[in-house]
Design a protein around this motif. Structure first.
Motif, short mmCIF file in Angstrom:
data_model
loop_
_atom_site.label_atom_id
_atom_site.label_comp_id
_atom_site.label_asym_id
_atom_site.label_seq_id
_atom_site.Cartn_x
_atom_site.Cartn_y
_atom_site.Cartn_z
N ILE A 282 -5.37 -0.97 0.97
CA ILE A 282 -4.74 -1.71 2.08
C ILE A 282 -3.36 -1.11 2.38
O ILE A 282 -2.99 -0.90 3.54
CB ILE A 282 -4.61 -3.21 1.75
CG1 ILE A 282 -6.00 -3.85 1.63
CG2 ILE A 282 -3.80 -3.94 2.83
CD1 ILE A 282 -5.98 -5.27 1.08
N SER A 283 -2.61 -0.80 1.33
CA SER A 283 -1.27 -0.20 1.50
C SER A 283 -1.38 1.11 2.28
O SER A 283 -0.57 1.38 3.18
CB SER A 283 -0.62 0.07 0.14
OG SER A 283 -0.47 -1.12 -0.58
N CYS A 284 -2.37 1.93 1.92
CA CYS A 284 -2.55 3.23 2.61
C CYS A 284 -2.90 3.02 4.09
O CYS A 284 -2.38 3.72 4.96
CB CYS A 284 -3.64 4.04 1.93
SG CYS A 284 -3.14 4.69 0.34
N MET A 285 -3.78 2.05 4.36
CA MET A 285 -4.15 1.77 5.76
C MET A 285 -2.93 1.36 6.57
O MET A 285 -2.76 1.75 7.71
CB MET A 285 -5.20 0.66 5.82
CG MET A 285 -6.61 1.11 5.50
SD MET A 285 -7.85 -0.14 5.93
CE MET A 285 -7.83 -1.20 4.48
N LEU A 286 -2.05 0.57 5.93
CA LEU A 286 -0.91 0.02 6.67
C LEU A 286 0.24 1.03 6.82
O LEU A 286 1.15 0.81 7.61
CB LEU A 286 -0.41 -1.26 6.00
CG LEU A 286 -1.41 -2.42 6.03
CD1 LEU A 286 -0.77 -3.70 5.50
CD2 LEU A 286 -1.96 -2.66 7.42
N LYS A 287 0.19 2.12 6.06
CA LYS A 287 1.22 3.16 6.22
C LYS A 287 1.20 3.72 7.64
O LYS A 287 2.22 4.11 8.19
CB LYS A 287 0.98 4.29 5.22
CG LYS A 287 1.64 4.03 3.87
CD LYS A 287 1.44 5.18 2.92
CE LYS A 287 2.01 4.80 1.55
NZ LYS A 287 1.57 5.72 0.49
N LYS A 288 -0.01 3.76 8.22
CA LYS A 288 -0.13 4.27 9.60
C LYS A 288 0.48 3.29 10.61
O LYS A 288 0.68 3.63 11.77
CB LYS A 288 -1.61 4.48 9.95
CG LYS A 288 -2.31 5.49 9.07
CD LYS A 288 -3.82 5.47 9.36
CE LYS A 288 -4.56 6.35 8.35
NZ LYS A 288 -6.02 6.22 8.47
N LYS A 289 0.72 2.06 10.16
CA LYS A 289 1.23 1.03 11.06
C LYS A 289 2.59 0.52 10.57
O LYS A 289 2.91 -0.65 10.72
CB LYS A 289 0.25 -0.15 11.09
CG LYS A 289 -1.16 0.23 11.50
CD LYS A 289 -1.31 0.13 12.99
CE LYS A 289 -2.74 0.35 13.44
NZ LYS A 289 -2.87 0.24 14.90
N LYS A 290 3.37 1.42 9.99
CA LYS A 290 4.62 0.98 9.34
C LYS A 290 5.65 0.42 10.32
O LYS A 290 6.58 -0.27 9.92
CB LYS A 290 5.24 2.10 8.50
CG LYS A 290 5.56 3.36 9.26
CD LYS A 290 6.04 4.43 8.31
CE LYS A 290 6.36 5.73 9.06
NZ LYS A 290 6.72 6.81 8.16
N ASP A 291 5.47 0.71 11.61
CA ASP A 291 6.37 0.12 12.61
C ASP A 291 6.00 -1.34 12.92
O ASP A 291 6.80 -2.09 13.46
CB ASP A 291 6.31 0.92 13.93
CG ASP A 291 6.86 2.32 13.74
OD1 ASP A 291 7.63 2.52 12.79
OD2 ASP A 291 6.50 3.21 14.54
N GLU A 292 4.76 -1.72 12.56
CA GLU A 292 4.28 -3.06 12.88
C GLU A 292 4.25 -4.00 11.67
O GLU A 292 4.42 -5.21 11.80
CB GLU A 292 2.85 -2.99 13.44
CG GLU A 292 2.73 -2.23 14.75
CD GLU A 292 1.28 -2.03 15.16
OE1 GLU A 292 0.54 -3.03 15.18
OE2 GLU A 292 0.88 -0.88 15.43
#
Length: 211
Positions: A17-27
């Motif tokens: 989950i952490s890796c998936m959310l790295k792409k959305k770090k602005d959100e």
């Protein structure tokens, strides 16, 4: 930016989950990752996250009952269930119990991110395939589901509290709104769910809890 807590007893899932959310770090910003019920409640009290991503089957967590308890104690936190349990059995039960979305662990990365995005904007995420399964099984129930999906997150919170027998005053306190506003939500719910009275409203709400 939405603040997130991840609750899952599998280290690989938390990392994924952490890796998936790295792409959305602005959100999205991950505030904590926990692996049991005790850590989860401490983390919710400490961080008051906007979104909780959780597995309903982990140590010290009593499944759907835990979800209800979390929503009662932290009504402002939106919950995305990310679970190994079969979607067709648990998805609607989870939403009925206060979750804002349900994603099975067999789903693609894109489905997970779509669900999270929808929840972050205040929507409810239910797999379209799941809804169509109910369409073929029971047209009446499916039309109720489609109406339910059109409710706002706050309307669903009010409906969940009503279905648990809470009075206007209790609902106002839980959601930090005034009693007049609760009455307005009740009127809207009656209209949107096409029912005439509170008893029918609660009955329809409870339709979503089965299995």
């Amino acid at each position: 930016m939405k603040k997130i807590v991840i609750a899952d007893h599998h280290p690989v899932t938390r990392k994924g989950i952490s890796c998936m959310l790295k792409k959305k770090k602005d959100e999205f910003s991950i505030l904590a990752k926990v692996n049991n019920g005790e850590e989860l409640y401490k983390s919710l009290q400490e961080h008051s996250p906007d979104i909780l991503i959780m597995e309903i089957d982990m140590p010290q967590i009593n499944g759907i009952n835990a979800l209800r308890s979390i929503k009662e104690s932290f009504p402002q936190t939106r919950v995305l269930i990310f679970s190994t349990h079969p979607e067709e059995i648990y998805a609607l039960r989870s939403i009925k119990s206060g979750a804002a979305g349900y994603v099975p662990k067999t789903a693609s990365t894109q489905v997970f991110l779509d669900a999270l995005g929808k929840i972050a904007k205040g929507g409810i995420f239910l797999n379209e395939e799941l809804t169509s399964t109910f369409t073929s099984r029971n047209v009446g129930e499916s039309s109720a589901i489609s109406r339910y999906k059109k409710l706002s997150s706050r309307e669903i919170e009010v409906l969940n509290l009503l279905s648990r027998g809470k009075r206007n005053k209790d609902i106002a306190n839980a959601l930090n709104i005034n009693e007049k506003t609760v009455s307005t939500y009740k009127t809207r719910l009656l209209k949107k769910l096409k029912v005439d009275n509170l008893a029918d409203l609660i009955h329809q709400s409870r339709m979503f809890q089965f299995g």
